[in-house]
Design an enzyme around this catalytic site. Structure first.
Site, short mmCIF file in Angstrom:
data_model
loop_
_atom_site.label_atom_id
_atom_site.label_comp_id
_atom_site.label_asym_id
_atom_site.label_seq_id
_atom_site.Cartn_x
_atom_site.Cartn_y
_atom_site.Cartn_z
N LYS A 171 6.68 -2.20 1.67
CA LYS A 171 5.44 -1.07 2.65
C LYS A 171 4.00 -2.24 2.56
CE LYS A 171 3.46 3.52 3.43
NZ LYS A 171 3.77 2.85 5.22
N ARG A 176 7.66 3.66 -5.78
CA ARG A 176 7.36 2.77 -4.59
C ARG A 176 6.71 1.95 -3.89
NH1 ARG A 176 8.10 5.33 1.72
NH2 ARG A 176 5.50 5.74 1.51
N TYR A 202 0.85 -1.04 -0.47
CA TYR A 202 -0.19 0.12 0.12
C TYR A 202 1.20 1.11 -0.10
CZ TYR A 202 1.28 1.38 5.14
OH TYR A 202 1.50 1.68 6.23
N GLU A 211 13.26 3.63 13.11
CA GLU A 211 11.53 4.18 12.97
C GLU A 211 10.57 4.22 13.94
OE1 GLU A 211 10.08 3.64 9.06
OE2 GLU A 211 9.78 1.34 9.35
N1 PDD Z 1 3.08 5.82 7.10
N2 PDD Z 1 8.08 4.61 8.78
C1 PDD Z 1 6.55 3.79 8.03
C2 PDD Z 1 6.55 2.39 9.02
C3 PDD Z 1 5.67 4.17 7.45
O1 PDD Z 1 4.40 3.84 7.25
C4 PDD Z 1 5.61 5.89 6.59
C5 PDD Z 1 4.56 6.26 6.32
C6 PDD Z 1 6.97 5.97 6.95
C7 PDD Z 1 7.30 7.91 6.42
O2 PDD Z 1 7.41 7.54 4.70
P1 PDD Z 1 6.29 8.43 3.89
O3 PDD Z 1 7.12 9.69 4.19
O4 PDD Z 1 6.79 8.67 2.76
O5 PDD Z 1 4.58 8.96 4.64
C8 PDD Z 1 7.76 5.95 7.60
C9 PDD Z 1 1.71 6.15 6.16
C10 PDD Z 1 2.58 7.60 6.24
C11 PDD Z 1 0.89 5.97 6.29
O6 PDD Z 1 1.12 4.51 7.21
O7 PDD Z 1 -0.33 5.75 6.71
#
Ligand code: PDD
Length: 287
Positions: free
Chosen positions: A150, A52, A33, A183
């Protein structure tokens, strides 16, 4: 408030959208996703998100429709929803299977998009910062389930968020197997020390965040020294500033870690500068 969904291009109110109970996304979490948001009604860095998504799908051997088809479906969905600003979730599952590991029997993929009105964070989150904890739940080991994928299999993240919420914190910061900072459950982590910006490298076992990359690019443009290097817990606790980044959170200052103030407990100048920079950059890179 109506959420709209598209399932393989068919748009309905989300409540009426249907995916089979035999879908591998449901039976196995066999899906990937992306979460996006709009600025001025248009998705931010759709290009990077689709890239991605494609990389995640490739890692699992899930076939993906072409970017053109996905973009057309998303445009139609955004037009139907007609929200001032939208939260967008794109999910690609392997498809409908027979509750077995016989992937050759799966009919797919299933492409689901859900759009809902964007619910902005209370402004105080960004002006005052948020409390986080150091979670006792370790981030998935990359050789077990690589956080760079993801995937819709979010149980690791859920366990950490539940711990954070039980402690009244906004987010859990998760460590990797070697005890370094990885993270949060849904964001990347940055710290500022003596004017330099530090963030864990991708091989710390993290999602390559799109906001993380944009922040590194913006910081370089502002002539801030940046380093992607392993971050120990003691470095994080001794930082002048800490912030977390994601599509939805943008640049979100951390006020406390396990109840201990970061710096003087107020968002610092580098964090504030980068928040301003991304809020200037984002609408110009949404299309
Ligand atoms: N989350 N790390 C994790 C585990 C994440 O799930 C996310 C994003 C990020 C940040 O990625 P980005 O900058 O590409 O949004 C880092 C999204 C927002 C979510 O879970 O809905």
């Amino acid at each position: 408030m109506v959420f709209y969904a598209s399932v393989n291009g068919e748009i309905t109110p989300a409540e009426e959208a249907r995916v089979s109970v035999l879908d591998n996304g449901f039976t196995f979490g066999d899906a990937v996703y992306e979460t996006l948001r709009t600025y001025a009604g248009r998705p931010f860095h759709l290009d990077r998100h689709l890239e991605r998504l494609r990389r995640s799908a490739q890692r699992l051997g899930i076939p993906m429709p072409a970017d053109g088809a996905l973009t057309r479906d998303l445009d139609a969905l955004l037009a139907r929803a007609a929200n001032p600003e939208s939260y967008i979730r794109i999910i690609v599952t392997r498809g409908r299977g027979d509750i077995s590991y016989h992937f050759d029997r799966v009919q797919g993929p299933t492409v689901v998009m859900v759009v809902k009105p964007l619910a902005p964070f209370p402004p105080a989150h960004h002006t005052d910062g948020v409390p986080v904890i150091l979670s006792s739940v370790r981030r998935n080991h990359p050789r077990a389930l690589d956080p760079a994928i993801k995937s819709c299999n979010l149980v690791n993240n859920i366990l950490a968020v539940q711990e954070a919420q039980a402690k009244g914190a906004f987010e859990p910061i998760m460590l990797n197997e070697t005890g370094e900072i990885a993270e949060t459950a849904s964001a990347n982590v940055f710290l500022v020390k003596d004017g330099a910006l530090l963030t864990p490298p991708l091989d710390a076992g993290i999602l390559p965040g799109i906001t993380r990359l944009v922040v590194l690019e913006l910081a370089r443009g502002l002539a801030l020294p940046t380093r992607e290097e392993p971050v120990a817990v003691k470095d994080l606790l001794a930082a002048d500033e800490v912030f977390i980044t994601s599509t939805l959170k943008e640049v979100l200052p951390v006020a406390t870690i396990d109840g201990r103030p970061v710096g003087d407990g107020h968002p610092g100048p580098v964090t504030r500068r980068l928040l301003e920079a991304i809020r200037d950059y984002a609408p110009r890179n949404s299309g």
